[in-house]
Motif scaffolding. Sequence first.
Motif, PDB file in Angstrom:
ATOM      1  N   VAL A  94      46.133  48.656  35.079  1.00 51.51           N
ATOM      2  CA  VAL A  94      45.680  49.459  36.206  1.00 51.51           C
ATOM      3  C   VAL A  94      44.784  48.572  37.058  1.00 51.51           C
ATOM      4  O   VAL A  94      43.898  47.900  36.541  1.00 51.51           O
ATOM      5  N   ALA A  95      45.017  48.567  38.376  1.00 49.60           N
ATOM      6  CA  ALA A  95      44.235  47.716  39.273  1.00 49.60           C
ATOM      7  C   ALA A  95      43.228  48.553  40.053  1.00 49.60           C
ATOM      8  O   ALA A  95      43.447  49.736  40.302  1.00 49.60           O
ATOM      9  N   ASP A  96      42.149  47.917  40.441  1.00 42.86           N
ATOM     10  CA  ASP A  96      41.189  48.534  41.352  1.00 42.86           C
ATOM     11  C   ASP A  96      41.874  48.685  42.705  1.00 42.86           C
ATOM     12  O   ASP A  96      42.746  47.903  43.066  1.00 42.86           O
ATOM     13  N   GLY A  97      41.497  49.688  43.482  1.00 46.19           N
ATOM     14  CA  GLY A  97      42.152  49.955  44.753  1.00 46.19           C
ATOM     15  C   GLY A  97      42.094  48.785  45.724  1.00 46.19           C
ATOM     16  O   GLY A  97      43.083  48.445  46.372  1.00 46.19           O
ATOM     17  N   ALA A  98      40.937  48.131  45.842  1.00 48.92           N
ATOM     18  CA  ALA A  98      40.790  47.006  46.766  1.00 48.92           C
ATOM     19  C   ALA A  98      41.553  45.782  46.270  1.00 48.92           C
ATOM     20  O   ALA A  98      42.106  45.015  47.063  1.00 48.92           O
ATOM     21  N   VAL A  99      41.599  45.588  44.960  1.00 46.73           N
ATOM     22  CA  VAL A  99      42.290  44.440  44.373  1.00 46.73           C
ATOM     23  C   VAL A  99      43.799  44.611  44.491  1.00 46.73           C
ATOM     24  O   VAL A  99      44.532  43.645  44.720  1.00 46.73           O
ATOM     25  N   TYR A 100      44.265  45.840  44.361  1.00 43.57           N
ATOM     26  CA  TYR A 100      45.709  46.123  44.374  1.00 43.57           C
ATOM     27  C   TYR A 100      46.374  45.635  45.659  1.00 43.57           C
ATOM     28  O   TYR A 100      47.460  45.061  45.624  1.00 43.57           O
ATOM     29  N   ASP A 101      45.712  45.826  46.793  1.00 44.78           N
ATOM     30  CA  ASP A 101      46.285  45.408  48.068  1.00 44.78           C
ATOM     31  C   ASP A 101      46.403  43.893  48.178  1.00 44.78           C
ATOM     32  O   ASP A 101      47.297  43.384  48.851  1.00 44.78           O
ATOM     33  N   LEU A 102      45.510  43.155  47.535  1.00 48.80           N
ATOM     34  CA  LEU A 102      45.499  41.699  47.644  1.00 48.80           C
ATOM     35  C   LEU A 102      46.404  41.003  46.633  1.00 48.80           C
ATOM     36  O   LEU A 102      46.711  39.827  46.796  1.00 48.80           O
ATOM     37  N   LEU A 103      46.818  41.699  45.575  1.00 49.00           N
ATOM     38  CA  LEU A 103      47.625  41.062  44.537  1.00 49.00           C
ATOM     39  C   LEU A 103      49.005  40.669  45.072  1.00 49.00           C
ATOM     40  O   LEU A 103      49.742  41.516  45.563  1.00 49.00           O
ATOM     41  N   PRO A 104      49.364  39.376  44.971  1.00 45.97           N
ATOM     42  CA  PRO A 104      50.691  38.958  45.410  1.00 45.97           C
ATOM     43  C   PRO A 104      51.711  39.164  44.287  1.00 45.97           C
ATOM     44  O   PRO A 104      51.446  38.888  43.128  1.00 45.97           O
ATOM     45  N   VAL A 105      52.907  39.640  44.652  1.00 41.50           N
ATOM     46  CA  VAL A 105      53.960  39.868  43.669  1.00 41.50           C
ATOM     47  C   VAL A 105      54.710  38.556  43.444  1.00 41.50           C
ATOM     48  O   VAL A 105      54.909  37.768  44.363  1.00 41.50           O
ATOM     49  N   LYS A 106      55.113  38.309  42.196  1.00 37.41           N
ATOM     50  CA  LYS A 106      55.870  37.129  41.772  1.00 37.41           C
ATOM     51  C   LYS A 106      55.091  35.832  41.984  1.00 37.41           C
ATOM     52  O   LYS A 106      55.667  34.800  42.304  1.00 37.41           O
ATOM     53  N   LYS A 107      53.781  35.888  41.801  1.00 37.38           N
ATOM     54  CA  LYS A 107      52.930  34.703  41.868  1.00 37.38           C
ATOM     55  C   LYS A 107      51.968  34.716  40.701  1.00 37.38           C
ATOM     56  O   LYS A 107      51.646  35.759  40.149  1.00 37.38           O
ATOM     57  N   GLU A 108      51.498  33.531  40.353  1.00 34.25           N
ATOM     58  CA  GLU A 108      50.510  33.413  39.274  1.00 34.25           C
ATOM     59  C   GLU A 108      49.113  33.569  39.862  1.00 34.25           C
ATOM     60  O   GLU A 108      48.782  32.968  40.880  1.00 34.25           O
ATOM     61  N   VAL A 109      48.307  34.402  39.194  1.00 33.19           N
ATOM     62  CA  VAL A 109      46.996  34.762  39.719  1.00 33.19           C
ATOM     63  C   VAL A 109      45.979  34.711  38.592  1.00 33.19           C
ATOM     64  O   VAL A 109      46.291  35.044  37.451  1.00 33.19           O
ATOM     65  N   LYS A 110      44.766  34.286  38.919  1.00 37.89           N
ATOM     66  CA  LYS A 110      43.648  34.396  37.975  1.00 37.89           C
ATOM     67  C   LYS A 110      42.847  35.613  38.380  1.00 37.89           C
ATOM     68  O   LYS A 110      42.368  35.701  39.510  1.00 37.89           O
ATOM     69  N   VAL A 111      42.723  36.548  37.432  1.00 31.92           N
ATOM     70  CA  VAL A 111      42.021  37.801  37.715  1.00 31.92           C
ATOM     71  C   VAL A 111      40.975  38.074  36.646  1.00 31.92           C
ATOM     72  O   VAL A 111      41.027  37.521  35.557  1.00 31.92           O
ATOM     73  N   VAL A 112      40.042  38.948  36.983  1.00 30.95           N
ATOM     74  CA  VAL A 112      39.047  39.415  36.024  1.00 30.95           C
ATOM     75  C   VAL A 112      39.557  40.746  35.480  1.00 30.95           C
ATOM     76  O   VAL A 112      39.795  41.682  36.233  1.00 30.95           O
ATOM     77  N   VAL A 113      39.753  40.795  34.152  1.00 26.63           N
ATOM     78  CA  VAL A 113      40.305  41.969  33.495  1.00 26.63           C
ATOM     79  C   VAL A 113      39.272  42.527  32.525  1.00 26.63           C
ATOM     80  O   VAL A 113      38.620  41.781  31.799  1.00 26.63           O
ATOM     81  N   SER A 114      39.140  43.853  32.532  1.00 29.39           N
ATOM     82  CA  SER A 114      38.275  44.536  31.578  1.00 29.39           C
ATOM     83  C   SER A 114      39.126  45.583  30.877  1.00 29.39           C
ATOM     84  O   SER A 114      39.391  46.648  31.440  1.00 29.39           O
ATOM     85  N   GLY A 115      39.604  45.270  29.691  1.00 35.79           N
ATOM     86  CA  GLY A 115      40.523  46.160  28.982  1.00 35.79           C
ATOM     87  C   GLY A 115      41.880  46.127  29.654  1.00 35.79           C
ATOM     88  O   GLY A 115      42.528  45.098  29.703  1.00 35.79           O
ATOM     89  N   ILE A 116      42.314  47.267  30.202  1.00 37.59           N
ATOM     90  CA  ILE A 116      43.575  47.301  30.951  1.00 37.59           C
ATOM     91  C   ILE A 116      43.310  47.477  32.447  1.00 37.59           C
ATOM     92  O   ILE A 116      44.199  47.858  33.195  1.00 37.59           O
ATOM     93  N   TYR A 117      42.099  47.190  32.896  1.00 34.78           N
ATOM     94  CA  TYR A 117      41.689  47.419  34.278  1.00 34.78           C
ATOM     95  C   TYR A 117      41.438  46.094  34.971  1.00 34.78           C
ATOM     96  O   TYR A 117      40.588  45.309  34.545  1.00 34.78           O
ATOM     97  N   ILE A 118      42.153  45.817  36.068  1.00 29.05           N
ATOM     98  CA  ILE A 118      41.947  44.600  36.858  1.00 29.05           C
ATOM     99  C   ILE A 118      40.839  44.893  37.866  1.00 29.05           C
ATOM    100  O   ILE A 118      40.980  45.770  38.708  1.00 29.05           O
ATOM    101  N   THR A 119      39.731  44.146  37.755  1.00 30.18           N
ATOM    102  CA  THR A 119      38.575  44.439  38.600  1.00 30.18           C
ATOM    103  C   THR A 119      38.423  43.490  39.781  1.00 30.18           C
ATOM    104  O   THR A 119      37.873  43.886  40.805  1.00 30.18           O
ATOM    105  N   ALA A 120      38.887  42.234  39.664  1.00 30.10           N
ATOM    106  CA  ALA A 120      38.694  41.277  40.758  1.00 30.10           C
ATOM    107  C   ALA A 120      39.741  40.174  40.677  1.00 30.10           C
ATOM    108  O   ALA A 120      40.322  39.931  39.614  1.00 30.10           O
ATOM    109  N   ILE A 121      39.953  39.497  41.799  1.00 35.77           N
ATOM    110  CA  ILE A 121      40.848  38.340  41.855  1.00 35.77           C
ATOM    111  C   ILE A 121      39.994  37.094  42.031  1.00 35.77           C
ATOM    112  O   ILE A 121      39.146  37.041  42.925  1.00 35.77           O
ATOM    113  N   LYS A 122      40.213  36.110  41.174  1.00 37.22           N
ATOM    114  CA  LYS A 122      39.503  34.839  41.308  1.00 37.22           C
ATOM    115  C   LYS A 122      40.265  33.910  42.248  1.00 37.22           C
ATOM    116  O   LYS A 122      39.702  33.388  43.198  1.00 37.22           O
ATOM    117  N   SER A 123      41.553  33.683  41.962  1.00 38.52           N
ATOM    118  CA  SER A 123      42.353  32.794  42.796  1.00 38.52           C
ATOM    119  C   SER A 123      43.826  33.069  42.563  1.00 38.52           C
ATOM    120  O   SER A 123      44.205  33.734  41.597  1.00 38.52           O
TER     121      SER A 123
END
Length: 144
Positions: A94-123
Amino acid sequence: MVWKVLLVIAVILVIVLVALYYFGRKLEKRQAEGQAQLDAAAQTVSMLIIDKKKLRMKESGLPQMVIDQTPWYLRRSKMPIVKAKIGPKIMTLVADGAVYDLLPVKKEVKVVVSGIYITAIKSARGGLEKPQPKKGFFKRLFNK
């Protein structure tokens, strides 16, 4: 006669405002505690985003335990769900609402995860793209 009605309405409004203030403070404290727990369990993970959609809880593919713990009034709302490959595993997160819009599909991303919740994008490999802001009804109408 009119003054008594206005006085009763004023008293009721004051009671409602005091109740809203009290419950607002209580919810604010609860949110701060939840945010502290999320920050304590946060870890940076590299993942490949396979797909992202806004789905209802029952359709999301999340574990049944997570669905059972969700309050009844949130089960029917749509949530930003992300399918990602983390190492050899494919997971539903499950992604945070603000993070969800920025997540690129079919790309490798470094994110901050807390359990099953994506809270932020690093790069993101290849850089992050800002999504185009949606135009309102009247802007689209006048552009035609």
